[in-house]
Design a protein around this motif. Structure first.
Motif, PDB file in Angstrom:
ATOM      1  N   GLN A   1     -27.242   9.150  15.949  1.00 60.43           N
ATOM      2  CA  GLN A   1     -26.303   8.464  16.788  1.00 60.43           C
ATOM      3  C   GLN A   1     -25.303   7.882  16.077  1.00 60.43           C
ATOM      4  OE1 GLN A   1     -27.562   4.887  18.919  1.00 60.43           O
ATOM      5  NE2 GLN A   1     -26.578   5.510  20.684  1.00 60.43           N
ATOM      6  N   ARG A   2     -25.558   7.211  14.752  1.00 60.36           N
ATOM      7  CA  ARG A   2     -24.564   6.589  14.097  1.00 60.36           C
ATOM      8  C   ARG A   2     -23.561   7.788  13.308  1.00 60.36           C
ATOM      9  NH1 ARG A   2     -28.970   3.164  11.983  1.00 60.36           N
ATOM     10  NH2 ARG A   2     -28.672   4.398  10.235  1.00 60.36           N
ATOM     11  N   LEU A   3     -24.331   8.753  13.012  1.00 60.27           N
ATOM     12  CA  LEU A   3     -23.298   9.629  12.420  1.00 60.27           C
ATOM     13  C   LEU A   3     -22.357  10.336  13.344  1.00 60.27           C
ATOM     14  CD1 LEU A   3     -26.203  11.135   9.926  1.00 60.27           C
ATOM     15  CD2 LEU A   3     -24.070  10.116   9.154  1.00 60.27           C
ATOM     16  N   MET A   4     -22.715  10.465  14.503  1.00 62.45           N
ATOM     17  CA  MET A   4     -22.120  10.950  15.474  1.00 62.45           C
ATOM     18  C   MET A   4     -20.762  10.063  16.209  1.00 62.45           C
ATOM     19  SD  MET A   4     -24.883  13.403  17.758  1.00 62.45           S
ATOM     20  CE  MET A   4     -23.436  14.039  18.648  1.00 62.45           C
TER      21      MET A   4
ATOM     22  N   ASN B   1     -11.805   3.288  20.354  1.00 60.15           N
ATOM     23  CA  ASN B   1     -11.064   3.649  21.715  1.00 60.15           C
ATOM     24  C   ASN B   1     -11.509   3.234  22.766  1.00 60.15           C
ATOM     25  OD1 ASN B   1      -9.105   5.178  19.828  1.00 60.15           O
ATOM     26  ND2 ASN B   1     -10.538   6.655  19.728  1.00 60.15           N
ATOM     27  N   LEU B   2     -12.630   2.651  22.888  1.00 61.59           N
ATOM     28  CA  LEU B   2     -13.391   2.336  24.022  1.00 61.59           C
ATOM     29  C   LEU B   2     -12.886   0.763  24.418  1.00 61.59           C
ATOM     30  CD1 LEU B   2     -16.987   3.328  23.383  1.00 61.59           C
ATOM     31  CD2 LEU B   2     -15.551   4.365  24.855  1.00 61.59           C
ATOM     32  N   PRO B   3     -13.047   0.474  25.713  1.00 59.46           N
ATOM     33  CA  PRO B   3     -12.913  -0.826  26.013  1.00 59.46           C
ATOM     34  C   PRO B   3     -13.741  -1.683  25.348  1.00 59.46           C
ATOM     35  CG  PRO B   3     -13.203   0.332  28.120  1.00 59.46           C
ATOM     36  CD  PRO B   3     -13.568   1.095  26.733  1.00 59.46           C
ATOM     37  N   LEU B   4     -13.164  -3.270  25.082  1.00 66.47           N
ATOM     38  CA  LEU B   4     -13.753  -4.109  24.061  1.00 66.47           C
ATOM     39  C   LEU B   4     -15.314  -4.425  24.642  1.00 66.47           C
ATOM     40  CD1 LEU B   4     -13.829  -6.226  21.938  1.00 66.47           C
ATOM     41  CD2 LEU B   4     -12.952  -8.010  23.395  1.00 66.47           C
TER      42      LEU B   4
ATOM     43  N   HIS C   1     -21.708  -0.677  21.663  1.00 59.27           N
ATOM     44  CA  HIS C   1     -21.970   0.191  20.749  1.00 59.27           C
ATOM     45  C   HIS C   1     -22.409  -0.268  19.548  1.00 59.27           C
ATOM     46  CE1 HIS C   1     -21.425   4.429  22.606  1.00 59.27           C
ATOM     47  NE2 HIS C   1     -20.711   3.780  23.151  1.00 59.27           N
ATOM     48  N   PHE C   2     -21.519  -1.609  18.989  1.00 58.35           N
ATOM     49  CA  PHE C   2     -21.864  -1.806  17.727  1.00 58.35           C
ATOM     50  C   PHE C   2     -23.165  -2.672  17.636  1.00 58.35           C
ATOM     51  CE2 PHE C   2     -21.707  -6.157  15.042  1.00 58.35           C
ATOM     52  CZ  PHE C   2     -21.692  -5.432  14.112  1.00 58.35           C
ATOM     53  N   GLU C   3     -23.437  -3.477  18.738  1.00 57.48           N
ATOM     54  CA  GLU C   3     -24.672  -4.529  18.902  1.00 57.48           C
ATOM     55  C   GLU C   3     -25.910  -3.481  18.830  1.00 57.48           C
ATOM     56  OE1 GLU C   3     -24.064  -7.138  21.948  1.00 57.48           O
ATOM     57  OE2 GLU C   3     -22.925  -8.637  20.999  1.00 57.48           O
ATOM     58  N   LYS C   4     -25.736  -2.521  19.497  1.00 53.87           N
ATOM     59  CA  LYS C   4     -26.861  -1.609  19.526  1.00 53.87           C
ATOM     60  C   LYS C   4     -27.296  -0.924  18.434  1.00 53.87           C
ATOM     61  CE  LYS C   4     -28.875   1.912  22.737  1.00 53.87           C
ATOM     62  NZ  LYS C   4     -29.527   2.716  21.843  1.00 53.87           N
ATOM     63  N   ALA C   5     -26.240  -0.486  17.686  1.00 55.07           N
ATOM     64  CA  ALA C   5     -26.433   0.068  16.181  1.00 55.07           C
ATOM     65  C   ALA C   5     -26.876  -0.781  15.259  1.00 55.07           C
ATOM     66  CB  ALA C   5     -25.098   0.771  15.895  1.00 55.07           C
ATOM     67  N   TYR C   6     -26.423  -2.180  15.457  1.00 55.26           N
ATOM     68  CA  TYR C   6     -26.681  -3.342  14.407  1.00 55.26           C
ATOM     69  C   TYR C   6     -28.198  -3.793  14.576  1.00 55.26           C
ATOM     70  CZ  TYR C   6     -26.698  -7.844  12.612  1.00 55.26           C
ATOM     71  OH  TYR C   6     -26.952  -9.268  12.022  1.00 55.26           O
ATOM     72  N   LEU C   7     -28.450  -3.874  15.839  1.00 53.28           N
ATOM     73  CA  LEU C   7     -29.756  -4.180  16.123  1.00 53.28           C
ATOM     74  C   LEU C   7     -31.094  -3.226  15.964  1.00 53.28           C
ATOM     75  CD1 LEU C   7     -29.448  -6.285  19.364  1.00 53.28           C
ATOM     76  CD2 LEU C   7     -29.833  -7.293  17.153  1.00 53.28           C
ATOM     77  N   GLU C   8     -30.629  -2.018  16.189  1.00 52.29           N
ATOM     78  CA  GLU C   8     -31.702  -0.834  15.833  1.00 52.29           C
ATOM     79  C   GLU C   8     -31.640  -0.807  14.469  1.00 52.29           C
ATOM     80  OE1 GLU C   8     -29.610   2.336  18.172  1.00 52.29           O
ATOM     81  OE2 GLU C   8     -31.185   1.870  19.802  1.00 52.29           O
ATOM     82  N   TYR C   9     -30.690  -0.853  13.426  1.00 51.91           N
ATOM     83  CA  TYR C   9     -30.608  -0.787  12.108  1.00 51.91           C
ATOM     84  C   TYR C   9     -31.854  -2.040  11.549  1.00 51.91           C
ATOM     85  CZ  TYR C   9     -29.223  -1.484   7.279  1.00 51.91           C
ATOM     86  OH  TYR C   9     -29.245  -1.780   5.907  1.00 51.91           O
ATOM     87  N   HIS C  10     -31.425  -3.213  11.993  1.00 53.89           N
ATOM     88  CA  HIS C  10     -32.236  -4.214  11.541  1.00 53.89           C
ATOM     89  C   HIS C  10     -33.865  -4.158  12.090  1.00 53.89           C
ATOM     90  CE1 HIS C  10     -29.636  -6.724   9.207  1.00 53.89           C
ATOM     91  NE2 HIS C  10     -28.459  -6.558   9.930  1.00 53.89           N
ATOM     92  N   PHE C  11     -33.907  -3.435  13.206  1.00 56.37           N
ATOM     93  CA  PHE C  11     -35.076  -3.355  13.934  1.00 56.37           C
ATOM     94  C   PHE C  11     -35.979  -2.339  13.243  1.00 56.37           C
ATOM     95  CE2 PHE C  11     -37.946  -2.405  17.841  1.00 56.37           C
ATOM     96  CZ  PHE C  11     -38.486  -3.406  17.670  1.00 56.37           C
TER      97      PHE C  11
ATOM     98  N   LEU D   1     -29.294  -3.933  26.265  1.00 56.64           N
ATOM     99  CA  LEU D   1     -28.942  -2.814  25.555  1.00 56.64           C
ATOM    100  C   LEU D   1     -29.846  -1.615  25.462  1.00 56.64           C
ATOM    101  CD1 LEU D   1     -27.590  -4.487  22.374  1.00 56.64           C
ATOM    102  CD2 LEU D   1     -26.384  -3.616  24.086  1.00 56.64           C
ATOM    103  N   ASN D   2     -30.945  -1.578  26.153  1.00 57.59           N
ATOM    104  CA  ASN D   2     -31.969  -0.665  26.381  1.00 57.59           C
ATOM    105  C   ASN D   2     -32.583  -0.186  25.085  1.00 57.59           C
ATOM    106  OD1 ASN D   2     -33.635   1.006  28.050  1.00 57.59           O
ATOM    107  ND2 ASN D   2     -32.189   2.700  27.736  1.00 57.59           N
TER     108      ASN D   2
END
Length: 453
Positions: A364-367, A402-405, A411-421, A449-450
């Protein structure tokens, strides 16, 4: 009483308005509950499961806009909300509809307009539920991916176990896919037409545990718990070792008799539900230490099925990479990218401490963050932190920019939390410490964030 009659919650601090609106709606055949402040509204929304809410903006304890924000954040299938205000303004109306309100009514209310909008809002709510059900039917069930001997053997065992109501305890490290294998068991069983309800046991606060599992009733209202919602299907208890002792005892009794009492109830509720569980800790050690009931352990552990870590069947890595690329292209509409042969070979020999979950998150991060169709070895190493340097070329702009804030932040919070998880080994306590977030707020954030525990 006809349970199909629409339930409407009227929230207003003015008694005359509440009474007038309620009487009109009841005359039209609706079931109506009333709340005079935000505190009452929260409770009645939780216990009464309304099909529509009429919500005043100005209230003494919390304004309606704040309440609407809160509900939309915690409920992905939020029922329609019609905002009401005696101090109507364009700004308030715009803010309410931006947050997801169905419509905005100014006081004094036009009763003809009120009834028309209520009817349309209920129709919109029904359509939303039907569409959600249709989407669920259209999304194919995801099977455990891989053709290794390990995956093939586990799937074969589950097919055979599915023909019986044997309770299965899935054992394995964080991220190996225990929930996915539990779904596979359900989808091959006689319960396949019923619901599959999964719950991260550790995410339920002990003081709420009884209500969450067994439901609640009072004042003529019923809130069904997890066992009731899973009736005729399967209830999957993720990381069962996190269950408090009182709930363990009540669950033991419910499983032995296939019945229970709701909190505050006096009538026995009978259910036909298959309960399966998972653990990443040595549950027998929890039993020896007295933290987990021995009788419940034996009841849930009729068959133990160990799910192997990804490093033990690394030959499945290329298939998993391809699968998740297709998954994110289809589900999240991300641009297609493919892993080079060198990248695939490197990842086959990677240690995968976070198992399949770590692989999925890497894809997901790479894509999301990468550019170009090909995912080369250097980019993979950078994303894994194996080499120095930036993970992405500084000249590239991540697609989520390019997405709304709000969407970009999610997107950022999900990737950030999954990384630390992954880095904390799937421990919510360690994750809370690592990211500096109080555990109660963290549980809500993970749920919104599911992110599966």
């Amino acid at each position: 009483m006809n349970t199909q009659t629409p339930r409407i919650l009227v929230v207003d601090d003015e008694p005359d308005i509440r009474r007038l609106v309620s009487e009109i709606l009841e005359d039209e055949g609706y079931r109506v509950a009333m709340a005079e402040n935000a505190g009452e509204a929260r409770e009645l929304k939780k216990t009464g499961a309304p099909n529509l809410i009429l919500l005043d903006i100005w209230m003494p304890d919390a304004d309606g806009i704040t309440l609407l924000k809160e509900w939309v954040a915690e409920d992905t299938m939020m029922c329609p909300v019609i905002m009401m205000s005696g101090h109507g303004s364009v700004e308030a109306a715009v803010e309410a509809t931006r947050l997801g309100a169905y419509d905005f009514l100014e006081k004094p209310l036009s009763l003809a307009k009120l009834l028309l909008i209520v009817e349309r809002a209920l129709e919109a709510g029904n359509l939303q539920i039907e569409n959600a059900g249709l989407r669920q039917l259209l999304v194919p069930d995801i099977e455990p991916v891989g053709k290794s001997a390990s995956v093939a053997r586990t799937k074969d065992q589950l097919k055979r176990l599915a023909q019986h109501d044997t309770r299965v305890l899935f054992v394995g490290e964080a991220g190996v896919g225990k929930e996915l294998f539990a779904r596979y068991l359900h989808n091959n069983s006689a319960h396949r037409e019923g619901p599959f309800v999964d719950v991260a046991v550790g995410s339920i606060a002990p003081e709420n545990s009884a209500v969450e599992f067994f439901g609640k009733e009072g004042s003529g209202k019923i809130y069904p718990g997890l066992l009731e919602r899973a009736n005729k299907g399967t209830l999957f208890l993720g990381e069962i070792g996190g269950m408090d002792k009182e709930t363990q005892l009540r669950l033991l009794s419910a499983l032995q008799s296939s019945s229970f009492l709701r909190v505050g109830g006096s009538e026995t509720v009978r259910v036909d539900v298959r309960v399966v569980a998972s653990t990443r800790t040595a549950l027998d050690e929890e039993v020896k230490s007295g933290r987990f009931r021995q009788d419940l352990y034996y009841l849930l552990n009729e068959v133990t099925l160990e799910i192997q870590p990804l490093r033990e069947h690394s030959e499945d890595v290329p298939a998993l990479l391809n699968f998740y690329v297709d998954y994110f292209v289809t589900q999240d509409k991300l641009s297609f990218r493919k892993f080079s042969m060198a990248a695939q070979n490197f990842l086959r020999n990677y240690s995968w401490r976070g198992n399949v979950r770590e692989l999925k998150n890497l894809v997901q991060r790479l894509m999301i963050l990468g550019v170009g169709e090909d995912i080369e070895l250097d980019e993979v190493k950078s994303a894994l932190g194996s080499v120095t340097g930036d993970a992405i070329a500084t000249s590239s702009v991540p697609e989520f920019f390019n997405l709304p804030l709000k969407d970009a932040r999610d997107h950022f919070e999900k990737a950030y939390l999954e990384y630390h998880f992954e880095r904390t080994g799937g421990s919510v306590a360690k994750l809370s410490s690592a990211v500096g977030m109080e555990r109660t707020h963290l549980y809500r954030k993970l749920h919104s964030l599911n992110i599966k525990l």
